[in-house]
Design a protein around this motif. Structure first.
Motif, PDB file in Angstrom:
ATOM      1  N   ASP A 241      11.421  -5.464 -12.718  1.00 47.62           N
ATOM      2  CA  ASP A 241      10.819  -4.285 -12.085  1.00 47.62           C
ATOM      3  C   ASP A 241       9.384  -4.163 -12.583  1.00 47.62           C
ATOM      4  OD1 ASP A 241      13.025  -3.302 -10.590  1.00 47.62           O
ATOM      5  OD2 ASP A 241      13.944  -2.623 -12.453  1.00 47.62           O
ATOM      6  N   PHE A 242       8.480  -3.844 -11.657  1.00 47.64           N
ATOM      7  CA  PHE A 242       7.075  -3.694 -12.010  1.00 47.64           C
ATOM      8  C   PHE A 242       6.534  -2.386 -11.443  1.00 47.64           C
ATOM      9  CE2 PHE A 242       7.845  -8.286 -11.623  1.00 47.64           C
ATOM     10  CZ  PHE A 242       7.415  -8.727 -12.863  1.00 47.64           C
ATOM     11  N   LYS A 243       5.372  -2.007 -11.960  1.00 48.46           N
ATOM     12  CA  LYS A 243       4.647  -0.884 -11.376  1.00 48.46           C
ATOM     13  C   LYS A 243       3.302  -1.403 -10.887  1.00 48.46           C
ATOM     14  CE  LYS A 243       3.229   3.845 -11.975  1.00 48.46           C
ATOM     15  NZ  LYS A 243       3.124   5.018 -12.830  1.00 48.46           N
ATOM     16  N   ILE A 244       2.965  -1.069  -9.650  1.00 51.87           N
ATOM     17  CA  ILE A 244       1.653  -1.457  -9.110  1.00 51.87           C
ATOM     18  C   ILE A 244       0.623  -0.495  -9.692  1.00 51.87           C
ATOM     19  CG2 ILE A 244       0.271  -1.781  -7.031  1.00 51.87           C
ATOM     20  CD1 ILE A 244       2.930  -2.130  -5.475  1.00 51.87           C
ATOM     21  N   VAL A 245      -0.336  -1.035 -10.453  1.00 47.45           N
ATOM     22  CA  VAL A 245      -1.322  -0.166 -11.110  1.00 47.45           C
ATOM     23  C   VAL A 245      -2.685  -0.199 -10.413  1.00 47.45           C
ATOM     24  CG1 VAL A 245      -0.239  -0.134 -13.389  1.00 47.45           C
ATOM     25  CG2 VAL A 245      -1.804  -1.989 -12.831  1.00 47.45           C
ATOM     26  N   LYS A 246      -2.912  -1.242  -9.593  1.00 46.60           N
ATOM     27  CA  LYS A 246      -4.230  -1.358  -8.948  1.00 46.60           C
ATOM     28  C   LYS A 246      -4.109  -2.243  -7.710  1.00 46.60           C
ATOM     29  CE  LYS A 246      -8.851  -2.647 -10.567  1.00 46.60           C
ATOM     30  NZ  LYS A 246      -9.493  -3.310 -11.695  1.00 46.60           N
ATOM     31  N   ILE A 247      -4.773  -1.851  -6.628  1.00 43.69           N
ATOM     32  CA  ILE A 247      -4.855  -2.739  -5.463  1.00 43.69           C
ATOM     33  C   ILE A 247      -6.296  -2.741  -4.947  1.00 43.69           C
ATOM     34  CG2 ILE A 247      -2.440  -2.487  -4.731  1.00 43.69           C
ATOM     35  CD1 ILE A 247      -3.333  -0.618  -2.528  1.00 43.69           C
TER      36      ILE A 247
ATOM     37  N   VAL B  99       0.841  -1.198   0.000  1.00 41.67           N
ATOM     38  CA  VAL B  99       0.000   0.000   0.000  1.00 41.67           C
ATOM     39  C   VAL B  99       0.881   1.256   0.000  1.00 41.67           C
ATOM     40  CG1 VAL B  99      -1.701   1.346   1.308  1.00 41.67           C
ATOM     41  CG2 VAL B  99      -1.961  -1.147   1.096  1.00 41.67           C
ATOM     42  N   GLY B 100       1.966   1.214   0.774  1.00 43.85           N
ATOM     43  CA  GLY B 100       2.907   2.341   0.831  1.00 43.85           C
ATOM     44  C   GLY B 100       3.568   2.598  -0.513  1.00 43.85           C
ATOM     45  N   VAL B 101       3.974   1.508  -1.175  1.00 45.00           N
ATOM     46  CA  VAL B 101       4.607   1.629  -2.499  1.00 45.00           C
ATOM     47  C   VAL B 101       3.603   2.188  -3.505  1.00 45.00           C
ATOM     48  CG1 VAL B 101       5.591   0.321  -4.432  1.00 45.00           C
ATOM     49  CG2 VAL B 101       6.321  -0.189  -2.097  1.00 45.00           C
ATOM     50  N   PHE B 102       2.360   1.669  -3.439  1.00 42.25           N
ATOM     51  CA  PHE B 102       1.305   2.103  -4.369  1.00 42.25           C
ATOM     52  C   PHE B 102       1.026   3.596  -4.222  1.00 42.25           C
ATOM     53  CE2 PHE B 102      -3.350   2.511  -5.317  1.00 42.25           C
ATOM     54  CZ  PHE B 102      -3.251   2.306  -6.693  1.00 42.25           C
ATOM     55  N   LYS B 103       1.040   4.078  -2.982  1.00 45.25           N
ATOM     56  CA  LYS B 103       0.797   5.506  -2.736  1.00 45.25           C
ATOM     57  C   LYS B 103       2.000   6.351  -3.134  1.00 45.25           C
ATOM     58  CE  LYS B 103      -2.646   4.950   0.910  1.00 45.25           C
ATOM     59  NZ  LYS B 103      -2.913   4.952   2.354  1.00 45.25           N
ATOM     60  N   GLY B 104       3.173   5.706  -3.214  1.00 46.92           N
ATOM     61  CA  GLY B 104       4.394   6.409  -3.642  1.00 46.92           C
ATOM     62  C   GLY B 104       4.541   6.339  -5.159  1.00 46.92           C
ATOM     63  N   ASP B 105       5.739   5.892  -5.637  1.00 47.58           N
ATOM     64  CA  ASP B 105       5.965   5.843  -7.090  1.00 47.58           C
ATOM     65  C   ASP B 105       5.415   4.565  -7.725  1.00 47.58           C
ATOM     66  OD1 ASP B 105       7.785   3.913  -6.268  1.00 47.58           O
ATOM     67  OD2 ASP B 105       9.563   5.054  -6.839  1.00 47.58           O
ATOM     68  N   GLY B 106       5.016   3.599  -6.883  1.00 50.52           N
ATOM     69  CA  GLY B 106       4.416   2.375  -7.409  1.00 50.52           C
ATOM     70  C   GLY B 106       5.402   1.354  -7.934  1.00 50.52           C
ATOM     71  N   LEU B 107       6.711   1.635  -7.852  1.00 49.75           N
ATOM     72  CA  LEU B 107       7.718   0.740  -8.437  1.00 49.75           C
ATOM     73  C   LEU B 107       8.176  -0.304  -7.428  1.00 49.75           C
ATOM     74  CD1 LEU B 107       9.858   3.372 -10.376  1.00 49.75           C
ATOM     75  CD2 LEU B 107       7.977   1.967 -11.238  1.00 49.75           C
ATOM     76  N   ILE B 108       8.224  -1.571  -7.885  1.00 52.60           N
ATOM     77  CA  ILE B 108       8.599  -2.665  -6.992  1.00 52.60           C
ATOM     78  C   ILE B 108       9.220  -3.799  -7.789  1.00 52.60           C
ATOM     79  CG2 ILE B 108       6.367  -3.899  -7.131  1.00 52.60           C
ATOM     80  CD1 ILE B 108       6.632  -4.235  -4.007  1.00 52.60           C
ATOM     81  N   LYS B 109      10.158  -4.523  -7.145  1.00 54.83           N
ATOM     82  CA  LYS B 109      10.752  -5.695  -7.791  1.00 54.83           C
ATOM     83  C   LYS B 109       9.929  -6.933  -7.437  1.00 54.83           C
ATOM     84  CE  LYS B 109      15.738  -5.208  -8.644  1.00 54.83           C
ATOM     85  NZ  LYS B 109      15.488  -4.679  -9.935  1.00 54.83           N
ATOM     86  N   GLY B 110       9.903  -7.890  -8.361  1.00 51.92           N
ATOM     87  CA  GLY B 110       9.166  -9.115  -8.082  1.00 51.92           C
ATOM     88  C   GLY B 110       9.667 -10.269  -8.924  1.00 51.92           C
ATOM     89  N   LYS B 111       9.388 -11.482  -8.444  1.00 50.36           N
ATOM     90  CA  LYS B 111       9.801 -12.692  -9.159  1.00 50.36           C
ATOM     91  C   LYS B 111       8.577 -13.402  -9.708  1.00 50.36           C
ATOM     92  CE  LYS B 111      12.706 -16.810  -8.633  1.00 50.36           C
ATOM     93  NZ  LYS B 111      13.571 -17.586  -7.729  1.00 50.36           N
ATOM     94  N   VAL B 112       8.635 -13.719 -11.009  1.00 49.27           N
ATOM     95  CA  VAL B 112       7.515 -14.405 -11.658  1.00 49.27           C
ATOM     96  C   VAL B 112       7.446 -15.840 -11.151  1.00 49.27           C
ATOM     97  CG1 VAL B 112       6.499 -15.123 -13.863  1.00 49.27           C
ATOM     98  CG2 VAL B 112       7.723 -12.937 -13.705  1.00 49.27           C
ATOM     99  N   ARG B 113       6.292 -16.229 -10.641  1.00 50.58           N
ATOM    100  CA  ARG B 113       6.105 -17.560 -10.051  1.00 50.58           C
ATOM    101  C   ARG B 113       5.548 -18.574 -11.050  1.00 50.58           C
ATOM    102  NH1 ARG B 113       9.392 -18.116  -6.000  1.00 50.58           N
ATOM    103  NH2 ARG B 113       8.986 -16.791  -4.209  1.00 50.58           N
ATOM    104  N   SER B 114       4.481 -18.165 -11.772  1.00 49.54           N
ATOM    105  CA  SER B 114       3.813 -19.152 -12.626  1.00 49.54           C
ATOM    106  C   SER B 114       2.969 -18.466 -13.690  1.00 49.54           C
ATOM    107  CB  SER B 114       2.914 -20.059 -11.776  1.00 49.54           C
ATOM    108  OG  SER B 114       1.926 -19.266 -11.124  1.00 49.54           O
ATOM    109  N   VAL B 115       2.597 -19.282 -14.697  1.00 49.73           N
ATOM    110  CA  VAL B 115       1.684 -18.828 -15.749  1.00 49.73           C
ATOM    111  C   VAL B 115       0.264 -19.197 -15.322  1.00 49.73           C
ATOM    112  CG1 VAL B 115       1.017 -19.098 -18.175  1.00 49.73           C
ATOM    113  CG2 VAL B 115       3.437 -19.178 -17.539  1.00 49.73           C
ATOM    114  N   VAL B 116      -0.641 -18.222 -15.407  1.00 47.12           N
ATOM    115  CA  VAL B 116      -2.051 -18.487 -15.103  1.00 47.12           C
ATOM    116  C   VAL B 116      -2.890 -17.967 -16.272  1.00 47.12           C
ATOM    117  CG1 VAL B 116      -1.819 -18.424 -12.583  1.00 47.12           C
ATOM    118  CG2 VAL B 116      -2.226 -16.291 -13.838  1.00 47.12           C
ATOM    119  N   LYS B 117      -4.175 -18.219 -16.242  1.00 45.80           N
ATOM    120  CA  LYS B 117      -5.053 -17.772 -17.320  1.00 45.80           C
ATOM    121  C   LYS B 117      -5.007 -16.250 -17.425  1.00 45.80           C
ATOM    122  CE  LYS B 117      -9.746 -18.126 -19.081  1.00 45.80           C
ATOM    123  NZ  LYS B 117     -11.128 -18.513 -18.825  1.00 45.80           N
ATOM    124  N   GLY B 118      -4.610 -15.768 -18.600  1.00 39.52           N
ATOM    125  CA  GLY B 118      -4.614 -14.321 -18.839  1.00 39.52           C
ATOM    126  C   GLY B 118      -3.357 -13.591 -18.438  1.00 39.52           C
TER     127      GLY B 118
END
Length: 276
Positions: free
Chosen positions: A87-93, A34-53
């Protein structure tokens, strides 16, 4: 050890206080998101799996990356991203459902936009730059100039006659080109390849004076005459009336064939109109 825990219940059936270390970690991670989303929205993450869509990504909590937000052009094979960190950007929570939606495309587009602005602020008409052929069309080619596409028109590719750009260049090829025009508002750059070589029509009267015999190759046959290439980038016209003294020629193709090597005489030179 001292650990952070979440107080679940003050008292259970046995009179014990119920705590959870796992839920405390989840709460902390969510508050961080929530803090990141309210800030610049930028965060690192690791892709876990493929899902529908799209893809599931771990950014401290499970997050969803729609296929349309993976790259500028949505990739066909999503499996190639699994176990990689980006690197990702949080666009919606969604606080209630604890849902997080990410975009990688927005970061890539921003990087390209920054590169475009840097390029446009530093480039000038007449500059020589290196680019990679990205796409070929009937009217020319688009050249990637590290973040911005420049148009290389077919008429600016070669001093010689070109029927199609693919006769001279191919996708993926590196080219050194000259900047012919810049429109900073529309982010458009016009490029030239033939300008990297000297204009064959310079000093044309000296090289091909009137009355000189020259050899050439028939490159085009029209009802009114034949075009003959006498050197790279220089074509002259033999009018249908100049093909024979003795017989009336209805069509140049009755006398000449494409690709035929012939000898002719220079009758006139017009440098401004690039006509011989």
């Amino acid at each position: 050890d001292e650990v952070e825990v979440l107080l679940e219940r003050l008292e259970n059936d046995e009179g014990m206080v119920v705590l959870s270390k796992e839920k405390a970690a989840q709460r902390q991670n969510w508050e961080k998101i929530v803090g990141v989303f309210k800030g610049d929205g930028l965060i690192k993450g690791k892709v876990r799996s493929v899902v529908k869509g799209g893809l599931m990504v771990n950014v401290g909590v499970e997050a969803f990356l729609p296929a349309s937000q993976i790259d500028i052009v949505p990739p066909k094979d999503l499996q190639q991203f699994v176990n990689n960190t980006y690197d990702f950007k949080i666009v919606k929570i969604n606080e209630d459902r604890k849902n997080v939606v990410l975009s990688r495309r927005e970061i890539i587009e921003q990087e390209r936009s920054d590169k475009r602005q840097t390029f446009l602020s530093g480039v000038n008409i007449g500059d020589k730059i290196v680019g990679t052929v990205k796409n070929i069309t009937d009217f020319g080619a688009f050249v990637d100039l590290d973040g911005i596409d420049g148009l290389l028109h077919v008429t600016d590719m070669s001093w010689a006659r070109l029927n199609h750009p693919s006769e001279l260049i191919k996708v993926g090829q590196q080219l050194t080109v000259q900047v012919l025009d810049i429109n900073k508002e529309k982010e458009r750059v016009s490029l030239g390849l033939k300008q990297m070589q000297s204009n064959p029509w310079d000093k044309i009267e000296e090289r091909f004076p009137v009355g000189q015999k020259v050899a050439g190759k028939v490159t085009n046959l029209m009802p009114y005459g034949a075009f003959v290439q006498i050197e790279d980038g220089v074509e002259g016209l033999i009018h249908v009336s100049e093909l024979s003294w003795t017989k009336r020629v209805a069509r140049p193709s009755d006398v000449l064939t494409l690709g035929q090597q012939i000898e002719e005489i220079v009758l006139g030179v017009n440098k401004d109109e690039q006509k011989i």
